[in-house]
Design an enzyme around this catalytic site. Structure first.
Site, PDB file in Angstrom:
ATOM      1  N   THR B 187       0.855  -1.183   0.000  1.00  0.00           N
ATOM      2  CA  THR B 187       0.000   0.000   0.000  1.00  0.00           C
ATOM      3  C   THR B 187       0.889   1.231   0.000  1.00  0.00           C
ATOM      4  O   THR B 187       1.936   1.255   0.636  1.00  0.00           O
ATOM      5  CB  THR B 187      -0.873   0.079   1.268  1.00  0.00           C
ATOM      6  OG1 THR B 187      -0.017   0.139   2.407  1.00  0.00           O
ATOM      7  CG2 THR B 187      -1.788  -1.102   1.382  1.00  0.00           C
ATOM      8  N   TRP B 443     -19.253  16.043  14.344  1.00  0.00           N
ATOM      9  CA  TRP B 443     -18.325  15.659  13.280  1.00  0.00           C
ATOM     10  C   TRP B 443     -18.794  16.260  11.966  1.00  0.00           C
ATOM     11  O   TRP B 443     -19.952  16.114  11.587  1.00  0.00           O
ATOM     12  CB  TRP B 443     -18.252  14.132  13.152  1.00  0.00           C
ATOM     13  CG  TRP B 443     -17.474  13.464  14.242  1.00  0.00           C
ATOM     14  CD1 TRP B 443     -17.142  14.007  15.459  1.00  0.00           C
ATOM     15  CD2 TRP B 443     -16.933  12.151  14.233  1.00  0.00           C
ATOM     16  NE1 TRP B 443     -16.430  13.109  16.209  1.00  0.00           N
ATOM     17  CE2 TRP B 443     -16.279  11.951  15.482  1.00  0.00           C
ATOM     18  CE3 TRP B 443     -16.918  11.117  13.294  1.00  0.00           C
ATOM     19  CZ2 TRP B 443     -15.635  10.764  15.801  1.00  0.00           C
ATOM     20  CZ3 TRP B 443     -16.280   9.939  13.625  1.00  0.00           C
ATOM     21  CH2 TRP B 443     -15.632   9.762  14.874  1.00  0.00           C
TER      22      TRP B 443
END
Lengths: 542, 542
Positions: B187, B443
């Protein structure tokens, strides 16, 4: 020095499929037709809750991994619960074909060693007949409410609803070896005792992944799937597993499988995909033509269990329904081939496509095919060479249940079918190996001759057998049922073959009969015809 | 007492996929664009023959199961041969991202312990730079003919064609444990050293079965599939495995990925399905609009790697191309979710559908999802609760390569994404967990604010970060690139949010920049922006 991949490992288990549906398609319905004509509806989430109750009930009763539980039931929600509840705890759901003769059913129950047998109310008379011949069955459970139990009854019965009623709707599905058995289904061979095929969680899970692919049954969440093929016949071709896997709506049609009932159900419930044998679709499309019906959402009929005649495909298409021609066997779980377009298909002429459409199709990924000659040597894929069809793959039988020898030859399963495979890998079955006609060293396909006959408007049903012949060894003999009002003659029917097959393939004679012998699952019993008519050409005046 | 199913057992191996294609779609083409602008064509049968040559060459050179072979290559037939040849003998094909910095590439090659590295001619300068930093590499192979080898070169090179040239076109693929490693992919994290994910034959095979389903990529034999996503990026999302599995034609576009080249290729080769990141499709559809092009057969663009903005879907649709919105990760092989219609989708209003279309979608069968709060407790699927996204399933990472501790928490992989899941199981990513903006206990999704900005005709690219705020803790700050000729003001852009989000979610300020920092794989480097602008709202005059 091997290096193991570092990915999560979870066994492929059937319980995961239903849990997936309960979590990811929890509000999608399972609709069942009841014996009393009513409709039962609940969601995958409800279904999963009741399956967990069943799992608690079974384990509470001492059922353990490996035990067999028989079912004699139509397509309905309780049958589906048995699939998942029994297999989920590691036991084996043994689906029994109620159309077999009672003595065969008793044989199968005893051979499987079923500890419990669950049955629909309509099979109570059958259970009455066989119960005392099945001494190893500890518990008979009728799929009903407690107050619907018949009394008196020769053996003690429990009702399914009472059996699961008090149990908790919560169960931690065990993880176990994915090769453990899940489902047991006996083949209804035309000869000999039925043989059991013992599917594993792995073999079924992989088959279902292959089944939903666009080139197989092409199933998606927007579908409403109605398996007409019974759940006692190779797990209704896997559809009770495939529908939850993709989050599609599932419609289980119960016991009323006449064309009018099916048409009404499909129309009312917005069925998009169904699956069944050609006989079902012949009746269905005849009904639609006769009553001049269309159907709103039904678009795809999967046709298997026997070859899909070209006439059926055309008639269905006229009514807006595509046929998907598939081939399989109980021993193949059942997915073998599907006649989906290959890469070059769209570029072909209409005639070339029509020639392909009648074939059984190309192998699903996970299945390999070959045709072999009598010496076992592989034959070329030229569309002409004809040989015994052998298969192998992730969901092919290895040995029959209780047998101590392999069902395979050199790692391949001989299907008993005779086939050719063309240059584009389309397989076409030309015969059962025991039905092929060997005329003067040449092989003649009885199926091809039957299909031609069936395409004649005056013919209702046709069988072609190998009749003994003094000069050629064997010659094709046609045995047919005419439509009620027909006055078709032998000469006229034989003339109908002109130009359709080479001269030497035209049947030698035709015998008109009132009906053809079928076995309990509707398969033609050619051995009966061979016994009766096999010497017809030797003694033409017999 | 367990009862094992009695079905054939074959391990799930990648070699079976190519062998299946060679047998059942032997004449179907693999088309590759060459670096010199030419086109290479051969069939799956040819491909399989050369892969067998490669397998002989590798084993002849002493490569054994578990060895790692690196690749630095574009999408092309030799790269495909390496996938199958290396994995087929039980060794590991390690696909290296050539867009990383040379020191990262050297780190990865050394960390993986590659014995051989194979590279395309265009990466010869890169290999020159890194070869002496990779002392464990025994053999460097350039994917070319012998006479194309560059001389002089700092390390000894072999040409791929000479390497496989004399080897037999016949190889008996070994059967081994399906959990053995097949492919290794690192990755490109935005921070820290790259981490390797070691896929097994089993995990990839199961992922590919799920990938071809109608509700995933929906691949069939009649498709011509062109993966634009590179083969060094999570195996081009599995397409080099899926195409042979279904017998589809495969078009590998090489190194020229500009929109004009892709359009020409797709048009000429009749590509029906492709897959790539949103940037690719933005460019592609812009090109089509600018040049007023249509395209004959291209019908489906799979969009992954980053969220698919609604504007892109609409523009593509105008040109007759449907977008399929998918979400995945290197750690998920990469298939996680696909935004395919659920059962109730067709009955919804256009507005309701549009709200669904922007979501990342529903879990593929074989994958399970959940969202958890900061305490690790699962949150409800109500479309409102937002939490950390955790996944599990057959093709999810268990631990990173070479790591001695699990990547999982309680058996689940924490993705690092923040998401909600609605009542119909559609998952929507609202943020990376490190990018979420925590304003006064609430949030705020940076992705939502970016998408609104990106839908403004004057904005080319947008990033939204959490900037420190004396009162609210954090507040959203927008950093954008305007189109070259735009005179858009801060006030105008902020006014554009009116009615699109609640007042308290509107960014506090906008900063115009000439470009945004991207990492080697094109991912936004928000940590760079946070370093530079994170205190902008504390010291507004900085």
């Amino acid at each position: 020095m091997n290096l193991t991949g570092q990915m999560m490992y979870e066994p492929l288990l059937l319980s995961s499929l239903l849990r997936h549906a309960a979590r990811h398609a929890g509000e999608v319905e399972v609709v069942s037709c009841l014996v009393d004509g009513g409709i039962h509806r609940y969601t995958y989430r409800d279904c999963h809750a009741r399956v967990m109750q069943l799992a608690n009930a079974l384990t509470g009763r001492g059922i353990v991994a490996g035990d067999r539980i028989g079912t004699l039931a139509w397509n309905g929600y309780r049958h589906m619960e048995l699939y998942y509840g029994v297999a989920g705890i590691g036991a084996v759901c043994h689906t029994i074909n109620p159309r077999l003769f009672p003595e065969q059913i008793a044989y199968i129950i005893n051979h499987a060693g079923d500890r419990i047998v669950c049955f629909d109310a309509s099979f109570a008379p059958l259970v009455e007949q066989i119960a005392d011949r099945c001494p190893k069955v500890e518990t008979w459970i009728m799929l009903c409410d407690p107050f619907d139990l018949p009394r008196p009854f020769p053996v003690q019965l429990e009702s399914y609803e009472a059996f699961i009623g008090d149990c908790a709707k919560d169960f931690a599905w065990p993880e176990f070896d994915e090769r453990q058995a899940a489902i047991l289904c006996y083949t209804s061979g035309t000869t000999g005792d039925p043989k059991g095929v013992l599917y594993s969680h792995r073999s079924l899970s992989l088959m279902v992944y292959a089944l939903v692919a666009p080139d197989a049954f092409g199933l998606s969440a927007t579908d409403t799937i109605a398996p007409v093929v019974p759940m006692f016949h190779v797990s209704a071709w896997g559809l009770p597993f495939a529908a939850p896997m993709v989050g599609a709506r599932l419609v289980l049609p119960g016991s009323k499988l006449d064309s009018e009932s099916l048409w009404n159900l499909f129309e009312q419930e917005g069925v998009t995909v169904s699956a069944g044998v050609p006989t079902i679709w012949f009746g269905f499309v005849d009904y639609m033509c006769r009553e001049d019906k269309r159907i709103e959402r039904f678009r795809r009929a999967i046709v298997g269990g026997a070859a899909c005649p070209p006439g059926l495909t055309a008639k269905m298409r006229e009514r807006g329904i595509a046929t998907v021609h598939a081939w399989g066997m109980t021993e193949l779980s059942p997915l073998g081939t599907v006649c989906a377009p290959s890469h070059s298909y769209p570029g072909k002429s209409a005639e070339a496509r029509a020639r392909i459409d009648v074939k059984q199709g190309r192998a699903a990924p996970g299945i390999d095919l070959k045709i072999v000659g009598e010496d076992g040597v592989e034959l070329p894929w030229d569309g002409k060479s004809v040989g015994d069809l052998w298969v192998r793959g992730h969901w092919v039988v290895d040995r029959y249940y209780g047998s101590d020898h392999s069902a395979l030859v050199d790692g391949w399963f001989p299907t008993g079918d005779v086939a050719n495979i063309d240059t584009e890998s389309y397989m076409e079955i030309t015969d059962r190996s025991k039905d092929v006609i060997k005329s003067g060293g040449e092989w003649i396909s009885s199926i091809e001759l039957e299909n031609i006959s069936m395409s004649h408007p005056d013919i209702e049903m046709a069988a072609c057998i190998a009749a003994e012949h003094p000069k050629w060894g064997e010659r094709p003999l046609l045995i047919v049922v005419r439509r009620p009002d027909s006055a078709l003659t032998v000469a006229e029917l034989l003339a109908y073959y002109d130009g359709k097959v080479p001269k030497w393939c035209v049947p030698d004679d035709v015998i008109f009969v009132n009906e053809l012998p079928l076995n309990a699952t509707g398969k033609m019993q050619k051995q009966v015809l061979r016994l009766r008519f096999g010497k017809q050409l030797v003694k033409p005046d017999a």
